[in-house]
Design a protein around this motif. Sequence first.
Motif, short mmCIF file in Angstrom:
data_model
loop_
_atom_site.label_atom_id
_atom_site.label_comp_id
_atom_site.label_asym_id
_atom_site.label_seq_id
_atom_site.Cartn_x
_atom_site.Cartn_y
_atom_site.Cartn_z
N VAL A 137 0.69 -1.14 0.03
CA VAL A 137 -0.12 -0.17 -0.05
C VAL A 137 0.76 1.45 0.01
N GLY A 167 2.19 1.67 -3.49
CA GLY A 167 1.33 1.87 -4.43
C GLY A 167 0.58 3.42 -4.36
N LEU A 168 0.04 3.58 -2.95
CA LEU A 168 -0.83 4.64 -2.56
C LEU A 168 0.04 5.76 -1.76
N THR A 174 -5.09 -3.16 -1.15
CA THR A 174 -4.10 -3.54 -1.80
C THR A 174 -4.33 -3.95 -3.29
N ALA A 206 -3.82 -0.62 -4.78
CA ALA A 206 -2.31 -0.40 -4.72
C ALA A 206 -1.48 -1.00 -5.57
#
Length: 493
Positions: free
Chosen positions: A92, A95-96, A393, A396
């Motif tokens: 996460v 990705g985010l 996830t 993400a």
Amino acid sequence: MSRTTPIDAGHDPAGTLAADRLGAPTVVYFVLSAAAPLTVVAGVVTTGYAVTGITGLPIAFLVVGAVLAVFAVGYVAMARHLANAGAFYTYVTRGLGRPAGIAAAWVALIAYNTLQVALYGAFGVASAPLLEAWLGVTPAWWVVSLAAWALVAVLGVLRVDVNGRLLAVLLTAEVAVILLFDLADLMNPAAAGYSAETLSPAALFVPGVGALLVLATLGFVGFESSVVFSEESREPRRTVPIATYASVSIIALVYALSSWAMTVAIGAGEIVATARRDQADTIFVLAEAHLGPVVVSIARVLFATSVLAAMISFHNTTSRYFFALGRERVLPAVFGRTRARSGAPQAGSIAQSVLGLATILLYALLGLDPLVQLFFYGGAFGGLGVLLLIFVTSIAVIVFFARQPSGETLGRRVIAPVPAAIALAVMVWFALDNFWALLGVPEGDALAWVLPAVYGLAAALGVVWAFVLRAGRPAVYAAVGTGAKAATVPDGA
């Protein structure tokens, strides 16, 4: 002059997990033990039939398994580029962003710790009658649970492969008895015979199917933990995908077979009434009729050891989350240390054991119901947290590969992750909308919204902590999500 401590585990033997100790089979044992197959077959399957009144549980397991297998395509692809014991937290983050990653870490700690300590309630209740039959004494549930707690606490600071070997023995026996029960059910069909009605997709197009899908999803909790052991695996780029796909496939097939075999032996038209009457004893009642009391006695022992195996697996998973966060100083640095002889995350393991001990003693002192108020509520609450993490996830993964294709195919970057995220969003909505049914409380009961709200609060606090780190400890903030590749950070930075 400040002393510097490497966050990079590779530069500090006291801060590194033991590498190259786990092959794909051992990781599968950890994952399947967390899923607790016999506990799910005895508890979740019969609860699914009894609570929902719907007979489509076999096809629900297959559908959920297919969704999670599609999710796993992007999940394990990301694992090839980010071998980190933090798993959800790391993915996460990458990705985010760091605030979202720390929020996910807070949710993960609550969810996995809850799943682990909840199992002490089930173990005590399942084991006490066995001891009464063998020894003629009836110990309190918490006495038995404390004995299990001590074993798990010791194993938690030993080599991870020692834990893996024990899980291999327990899981093999557990799955063997499940398959024996299934065979006996299929060889003794009810008057209705062998019907594929419960395996038909049409069985899902009925009112209340949301609760059924959520129950089926909870049966898979633990499959995602393969990535947690990536730093300790041999050839993680190969081991993690094999373990993940194998685990999802085995879980889906075993649960679908067992729930279908039950309907064959009882009859699809009678399974709901029977499950409501016999509850978790349903499979044991069937087995006694088909196989005799000796086999049932052995199976009841294996039911208890199934819970024990799940406790060991979740303890190892949770302690590694503590380790990943301590290594990057999101938690105090002591959590980023490992035991010199075993390479186990010592502080994280001890912290998890302290929480388990406190929970057992608190429930014992307050006289709370260990089965309903600890195991059942805790399992539903922890499972919801894991489902939320899987969904976040999945998003993400999409964002990560949109920014860094990393040489992965379009199928791994987009074609599989996007529909998986959509399907998981639907499953999350079902879970939140039907959470009251999972808890067995009236619709609108405060508990059904207070427990999910805990995750919202934890995530918000995680975001706040991320901003605190960014403002006051920028070097630590910059290292968030980098795991064993983190740069050296001065103490107090």
